[in-house]
Every structure is written in structure tokens, then in C-alpha cells.
Design an enzyme around this catalytic site. Structure first.
Site, mmCIF file in Angstrom:
data_model
loop_
_atom_site.group_PDB
_atom_site.id
_atom_site.type_symbol
_atom_site.label_atom_id
_atom_site.label_comp_id
_atom_site.label_asym_id
_atom_site.label_seq_id
_atom_site.Cartn_x
_atom_site.Cartn_y
_atom_site.Cartn_z
ATOM 1 N N ASP A 17 42.315 36.400 40.498
ATOM 2 C CA ASP A 17 41.647 36.622 41.778
ATOM 3 C C ASP A 17 42.575 37.518 42.583
ATOM 4 O O ASP A 17 43.590 37.058 43.100
ATOM 5 C CB ASP A 17 41.413 35.303 42.505
ATOM 6 C CG ASP A 17 40.730 35.502 43.848
ATOM 7 O OD1 ASP A 17 39.802 36.339 43.930
ATOM 8 O OD2 ASP A 17 41.130 34.829 44.815
ATOM 9 N N GLU A 77 37.693 39.784 39.111
ATOM 10 C CA GLU A 77 36.517 40.094 39.911
ATOM 11 C C GLU A 77 36.558 41.551 40.324
ATOM 12 O O GLU A 77 37.604 42.059 40.734
ATOM 13 C CB GLU A 77 36.505 39.193 41.149
ATOM 14 C CG GLU A 77 35.254 39.299 41.972
ATOM 15 C CD GLU A 77 35.244 38.313 43.118
ATOM 16 O OE1 GLU A 77 35.373 38.770 44.270
ATOM 17 O OE2 GLU A 77 35.100 37.103 42.857
ATOM 18 N N HIS A 150 42.242 30.489 45.790
ATOM 19 C CA HIS A 150 42.443 31.673 44.946
ATOM 20 C C HIS A 150 42.595 31.277 43.473
ATOM 21 O O HIS A 150 42.112 31.980 42.586
ATOM 22 C CB HIS A 150 43.666 32.473 45.403
ATOM 23 C CG HIS A 150 43.522 33.039 46.768
ATOM 24 N ND1 HIS A 150 42.604 34.016 47.081
ATOM 25 C CD2 HIS A 150 44.175 32.766 47.925
ATOM 26 C CE1 HIS A 150 42.690 34.326 48.363
ATOM 27 N NE2 HIS A 150 43.636 33.572 48.901
#
Length: 172
Positions: A17, A77, A150
Site C-alpha cells: 500500500d 494498488e 495501511h
């Protein structure tokens, strides 16, 4: 490379992340049709430290994690639209050093949209953050929702990566 991985009995994925103040990581293995938590946490940087040093710290820590856990594949991501461009640039820079660490380690880094990660973990692209965290907890057999946020997001990226190789933790 994905087809080669799908033929294995176990695959280790590391999810990332990306961020500049905190980079979440989560390491998950698929084995015999189930998902297994290996590790999760955050790489922290201080806002008082110059940007170049923060990026170097992230790069070195990602390299260390890749050496320590020797994942077969990574998942991150995709950078999505930010309303505030000034907050997007530092995240983009962090993503750059993360991608470089994966490239140097010769580990494929798969990119997933936020909606793809949500759908992979919960079955719905419209799931909220708490739903994703709860499903990560369930899928990995954890007693509590993974913290910090996170790290939970990184675990979701790792699960999505494994699901993209084979459904529901099963290798094809």
C-alpha cells in the site's frame, strides 16, 4: 511468468500500500487451497526528513522485505485520482522507488485498481474500508482486523494478486 506460478503448489505474494509517510506491506501464501498470513506491517518515514532520504528509506526497506520473504510476485494498488495534486506527487514518487526495488529483485509487480482489490476480497467493488478489513481478517484467519490500516490494505492487495493468479486462493 503467471502461468508458471499457477502450476506451483504454493505461491507467496507481497502486497504494498504505497504512501510517503507510511507504506503498508503484507505477505500472504496460498497453499493447498487456503490463504496463510506470513507477515504484515508498515514502513514509516518522518515528515521532518528530506524527501530524498524518505524515498531512499522506503526503497531500502522494500528491498529488505523482498530479500527476507522472497515472494514470487507482488501486488500494488494503482495510483488513482487525487483531488489534491500536491498529495499525489509524493505517493507517485514512493511508487516509483517501490517499483524500482521490485525490478531490481526481478519480481513481477502486478497493479490492481482499488475496485479490483475490493471486489477480489469482498465480492463487491463498492465495499467500504471496514468491509475489506473484515474480509481480510476472515480470509487470513486472524483474530482481529489487521493494524495499521495501511498493512490491512497491503494484505488486501496481496490477496487480490493471489486471486488473480488462481481463484479463492487456489492455484490453477
Amino acid at each position: 511468468m503467471i502461468k508458471e506460478m499457477a502450476a506451483r503448489r504454493a505461491i507467496v505474494a507481497i502486497g504494498i500500500d504505497p504512501g510517503i509517510a507510511a507504506v503498508g506491506f503484507g505477505v500472504v501464501r496460498t497453499r493447498e487451497g487456503s490463504l496463510e498470513l506470513i507477515a504484515h506491517g508498515c514502513i514509516q518515514t518522518e515528515s521532518s526528513v528530506p524527501m530524498g532520504k524518505r524515498l531512499a528509506h522506503i526503497f531500502n526497506e522494500i528491498k529488505r522485505l523482498l530479500q527476507q520473504y522472497a515472494p514470487d510476485v507482488g501486488g500494488i494498488e494503482e495510483l488513482y485520482f487525487f483531488r489534491n495534486v500536491s498529495s499525489a506527487f509524493p505517493v507517485a514518487e514512493a511508487r516509483g522507488v517501490i517499483r524500482l526495488a521490485f525490478e531490481e529483485a526481478n519480481i513481477e509487480l502486478m497493479q490492481h485498481t482499488p475496485n479490483a482489490i475490493k471486489k477480489s476480497v469482498t465480492g463487491s467493488a463498492r465495499a467500504d474500508k471496514l468491509q475489506v478489513q473484515e474480509m481480510v481478517r476472515i480470509l487470513l484467519g486472524m483474530k482481529e482486523i489487521p493494524k495499521p490500516d495501511h498493512a490491512a490494505d497491503a494484505l488486501a492487495a496481496a490477496i487480490c494478486t493471489l486471486h488473480s493468479i488462481g481463484p479463492a486462493g487456489y492455484t490453477l
